[in-house]
Structure formats: C-alpha cells, structure tokens
Design an enzyme around this catalytic site. Sequence first.
Site, PDB file in Angstrom:
ATOM      1  N   CYS A 115       0.816  -1.231   0.000  1.00  0.00           N
ATOM      2  CA  CYS A 115       0.000   0.000   0.000  1.00  0.00           C
ATOM      3  C   CYS A 115       0.844   1.274   0.000  1.00  0.00           C
ATOM      4  CB  CYS A 115      -0.933   0.010   1.204  1.00  0.00           C
ATOM      5  SG  CYS A 115      -2.145  -1.320   1.137  1.00  0.00           S
ATOM      6  N   HIS A 251      -3.362   7.495   1.854  1.00  0.00           N
ATOM      7  CA  HIS A 251      -3.737   6.149   1.411  1.00  0.00           C
ATOM      8  C   HIS A 251      -5.132   5.853   1.963  1.00  0.00           C
ATOM      9  CE1 HIS A 251      -3.914   1.980   0.618  1.00  0.00           C
ATOM     10  NE2 HIS A 251      -3.726   1.605   1.875  1.00  0.00           N
ATOM     11  N   ASN A 281      -9.962  -0.033  -0.554  1.00  0.00           N
ATOM     12  CA  ASN A 281      -8.494   0.038  -0.487  1.00  0.00           C
ATOM     13  C   ASN A 281      -7.930  -0.523  -1.792  1.00  0.00           C
ATOM     14  OD1 ASN A 281      -5.780  -0.285   0.006  1.00  0.00           O
ATOM     15  ND2 ASN A 281      -6.037  -1.194   2.030  1.00  0.00           N
TER      16      ASN A 281
HETATM   17  O1  UT7 Z   1      -3.802  -0.732   3.508  1.00  0.00           O
HETATM   18  C1  UT7 Z   1      -2.963  -1.446   4.364  1.00  0.00           C
HETATM   19  C2  UT7 Z   1      -3.312  -1.245   5.739  1.00  0.00           C
HETATM   20  N1  UT7 Z   1      -4.545  -1.895   6.074  1.00  0.00           N
HETATM   21  C3  UT7 Z   1      -5.287  -1.331   6.971  1.00  0.00           C
HETATM   22  O2  UT7 Z   1      -4.949  -0.257   7.379  1.00  0.00           O
HETATM   23  C4  UT7 Z   1      -6.486  -2.057   7.523  1.00  0.00           C
HETATM   24  C5  UT7 Z   1      -6.434  -1.880   9.011  1.00  0.00           C
HETATM   25  N2  UT7 Z   1      -7.503  -2.523   9.731  1.00  0.00           N
HETATM   26  C6  UT7 Z   1      -8.799  -2.106   9.668  1.00  0.00           C
HETATM   27  O3  UT7 Z   1      -9.155  -1.265   8.882  1.00  0.00           O
HETATM   28  C7  UT7 Z   1      -9.770  -2.706  10.657  1.00  0.00           C
HETATM   29  O4  UT7 Z   1      -9.052  -3.414  11.644  1.00  0.00           O
HETATM   30  C8  UT7 Z   1     -10.827  -3.633  10.035  1.00  0.00           C
HETATM   31  C9  UT7 Z   1     -11.806  -2.809   9.234  1.00  0.00           C
HETATM   32  C10 UT7 Z   1     -10.148  -4.663   9.152  1.00  0.00           C
HETATM   33  C11 UT7 Z   1     -11.614  -4.370  11.123  1.00  0.00           C
HETATM   34  O5  UT7 Z   1     -12.190  -3.445  12.017  1.00  0.00           O
HETATM   35  P1  UT7 Z   1     -12.028  -3.656  13.598  1.00  0.00           P
HETATM   36  O6  UT7 Z   1     -12.801  -2.591  14.233  1.00  0.00           O
HETATM   37  O7  UT7 Z   1     -10.548  -3.712  13.872  1.00  0.00           O
HETATM   38  O8  UT7 Z   1     -12.740  -5.041  13.829  1.00  0.00           O
HETATM   39  P2  UT7 Z   1     -12.135  -6.411  14.409  1.00  0.00           P
HETATM   40  O9  UT7 Z   1     -11.163  -7.012  13.467  1.00  0.00           O
HETATM   41  O10 UT7 Z   1     -11.692  -6.181  15.824  1.00  0.00           O
HETATM   42  O11 UT7 Z   1     -13.431  -7.303  14.425  1.00  0.00           O
HETATM   43  C12 UT7 Z   1     -14.571  -6.971  15.210  1.00  0.00           C
HETATM   44  C13 UT7 Z   1     -15.661  -8.003  14.966  1.00  0.00           C
HETATM   45  C14 UT7 Z   1     -15.182  -9.440  15.045  1.00  0.00           C
HETATM   46  O12 UT7 Z   1     -16.205 -10.164  15.691  1.00  0.00           O
HETATM   47  P3  UT7 Z   1     -16.055 -10.589  17.254  1.00  0.00           P
HETATM   48  O13 UT7 Z   1     -14.825 -11.434  17.319  1.00  0.00           O
HETATM   49  O14 UT7 Z   1     -15.931  -9.289  17.995  1.00  0.00           O
HETATM   50  O15 UT7 Z   1     -17.328 -11.322  17.509  1.00  0.00           O
HETATM   51  C15 UT7 Z   1     -15.118  -9.890  13.619  1.00  0.00           C
HETATM   52  O16 UT7 Z   1     -15.330 -11.263  13.458  1.00  0.00           O
HETATM   53  O17 UT7 Z   1     -16.205  -7.857  13.649  1.00  0.00           O
HETATM   54  C16 UT7 Z   1     -16.229  -9.116  12.987  1.00  0.00           C
HETATM   55  N3  UT7 Z   1     -16.074  -8.910  11.554  1.00  0.00           N
HETATM   56  C17 UT7 Z   1     -17.092  -8.653  10.722  1.00  0.00           C
HETATM   57  N4  UT7 Z   1     -18.420  -8.539  10.940  1.00  0.00           N
HETATM   58  C18 UT7 Z   1     -19.188  -8.244   9.867  1.00  0.00           C
HETATM   59  C19 UT7 Z   1     -14.910  -8.907  10.834  1.00  0.00           C
HETATM   60  N5  UT7 Z   1     -15.194  -8.653   9.531  1.00  0.00           N
HETATM   61  C20 UT7 Z   1     -16.534  -8.483   9.453  1.00  0.00           C
HETATM   62  C21 UT7 Z   1     -17.396  -8.197   8.386  1.00  0.00           C
HETATM   63  N6  UT7 Z   1     -18.716  -8.080   8.646  1.00  0.00           N
HETATM   64  N7  UT7 Z   1     -16.965  -7.997   7.124  1.00  0.00           N
END
Ligand code: UT7
Length: 324
Positions: A115, A251, A281
């Site tokens: 990225c 980005h 992204n």
């Molecule tokens: O470009 C390179 C750099 N990349 C990035 O910068 C991405 C960085 N990360 C992020 O943007 C975020 O961490 C995400 C958008 C990927 C995830 O958001 P989050 O607030 O960090 O959520 P999380 O990973 O802590 O997940 C929270 C919950 C989980 O459920 P439990 O374990 O709390 O029950 C996941 O299983 O959300 C669940 N979850 C989803 N639910 C619905 C994960 N993906 C999804 C989904 N739809 N697509």
Amino acid sequence: MSGRYARILGTGSYLPETVMTNHDLELLVETSDEWITQRTGIKKRHIAGPGEDTSDLALAAARQALEAAGRRAADLDLIVMATTTPDRVFPSTACLLQQKLGVHGCAAFDVQAVCTGFIYALAVADNFIRAGQATLALVVGAETLSRLIDWTDRSTCVLFGDGAGAVVLEAATAPGVYSTQLHADGDYADLLTVPYGVSQGYDRLRQGEAYIEMRGNEVFRMAVNTLGRIVDETLEHNGIARSDVDWLVPHQANHRIIEATARKLSLPMARVVVTVHEHANTSAASIPLALDVAVRDGRIRRGELLLMEAFGGGFTWGSALVRY
Ligand code: UT7
C-alpha cells in the site's frame, strides 16, 4: 530556492467498470452494509473484468496523465510502476505498460511496497530526476487486488478494490516534490501478507489459492500510530507548520485511520481527499487515484501544498510533501 526538482505536470486515473456494493457482499459472506460502513467508511469498490490486467488499468491512467501533462509517451525517459498484483512473474508490469504505450528504450521497472508502493515509486522517480538521470517520468500505482481475495473471508473481502492512478513528473527549477520519507520494518511481515510466492508455495499460487491475510486490528493500531509519527517527521524535515499544509491526500484503507491522521494535522476533513467510500483500499493505486479525483473536480489547485502518506504490508510506510 534553486536546483533540480521533480514537479507534477499531470495526473490520471482509471476504475474498472464493474462496481461491487456492500449489499452485493452481503450475498457472499455474513456481513452488512452497516458494519462495513461503520468500521471502514467503504460503500463500494470496482472490480477488474475478466482479461483486464493490472497493465490495462495502468495504461488507461497513464494515457490520461500524459494528456493532462501535455506530453507524449515517446518523450518519457522513465516508467516506475507500483504494484503488488503484477500481470506476470516477469517481465515487470512497467515493461508491459511500456509495450502497451508503444514506446521503446526508456528505463521501466516495478516497485513493490504494497500500500506504500506509490510513495516509494514517487520517491524513486523524484530521486532519478533530482540526480539528472531522468527528465520526464511516469509514475503509476495500479492494482487488481480482487484477484488476491478469498471471497469467503469476510474479514478481508470487504476491504479491497481495483484501480489505477498515475502522475507525470518533469524536471523543474523549483519544487514540486520537497521531500519523501520512506520506512519499512520486516518484523511485521506476517500481520498483512499473501503468504505464498514463487519461492514459497508456488503450487498454491498457481492454483489461485494465495490470498490476502491480515490481522486487521493490530494493523489498524500500528497504522494510526505510525502515520501520526510520519506527519511529524515530514513537517520537521521541511521546517513547516501543520497550518502550511493545504491538503492531506492519504492512502485510502479505512476512514477512521484517515480521520486520525487529519486530527494529528489539525486539518478539517474538508481539506482531506477521501475516496475510500467509493474505491475501497486499492493499495498502491489509492493515493494517485485520490489525487486525480481532487485535481479533476477542482479541489486541488496549482500552487497548493499536499501531504501524501501511506502505510501497508511489510510493514512499509512513507510520505511525500509536494507543491502541486
Ligand atoms: O492498507 C494497508 C493497511 N490496512 C489497513 O490499514 C487495515 C487496518 N484494519 C482495519 O481497517 C480494521 O481493523 C478492520 C476494518 C479490518 C476491522 O475493524 P475492527 O474494528 O478492527 O474489527 P475487528 O477485526 O476487531 O473485528 C470486530 C468483529 C469481530 O467479531 P467478534 O470477534 O468481535 O465477535 C469480527 O469477526 O467484527 C467481525 N467482523 C465482521 N463482521 C461483519 C470482521 N469482519 C466483518 C465483516 N462483517 N466484514
């Protein structure tokens, strides 16, 4: 200020025709438009069609950038292509782009910094121009990330999209590009990766089973902290104040990460170019795509000061301070 600098002459971009909305994704995995919008800001993404390669996306963006610059492809003496989704193992996508542009002889190569790829490619071209080894450079970020996605993994498939952006840089007697800051730390390789390649698990790669894997939450925290630090580093290096920056062109990974960086700069969101809701992204393509959108809709004007920054797999991170 006198010397030799690189200046952006023109910008271009391209998005594949097919659009996939959050509602489309609701049919593939257990997710919701509400979750994706709240956590990321993303509403839709573009997906390259069958037979539409990274170099095809790059070609469309490059042609637009050359037209905006008022220069011919034949006058380029350097093509630097940032991509993590090359058409082939080799030759480089830059060479395939060169062929499609119908030009011969100029240096052409790829840069792989995921990225952060566009910032790395811009830095390379800037240094070539400053050193006198190039005069007219094409810098492209282009990706077909949809080809690296496991469409059954909701934690990643909702996040990415395809697209391309390009800039034409020319040597000038004033900046242009004031500085680029590049960093990497390979200790974090496993937090965001496609864990197969030519020398590791080539069979999985060949069978189309090599997908993006990410520990999203950890990447998120690192991205926010690191991008905050690189904002300070960029301002200090150039001896400027936060209030000197006219536009943040970040980005586009996650709306919340972008907001955190804008807060760090005390910039209102009206001075931040945000395309993540429409493009998702697009990795190395996201910054030049955002730049082109804001140049073409008249927000970014000649003479304004732009701070571009990115964070991605590697980890890699970097920034560029540019007078447009
Ligand atoms: O470009 C390179 C750099 N990349 C990035 O910068 C991405 C960085 N990360 C992020 O943007 C975020 O961490 C995400 C958008 C990927 C995830 O958001 P989050 O607030 O960090 O959520 P999380 O990973 O802590 O997940 C929270 C919950 C989980 O459920 P439990 O374990 O709390 O029950 C996941 O299983 O959300 C669940 N979850 C989803 N639910 C619905 C994960 N993906 C999804 C989904 N739809 N697509």
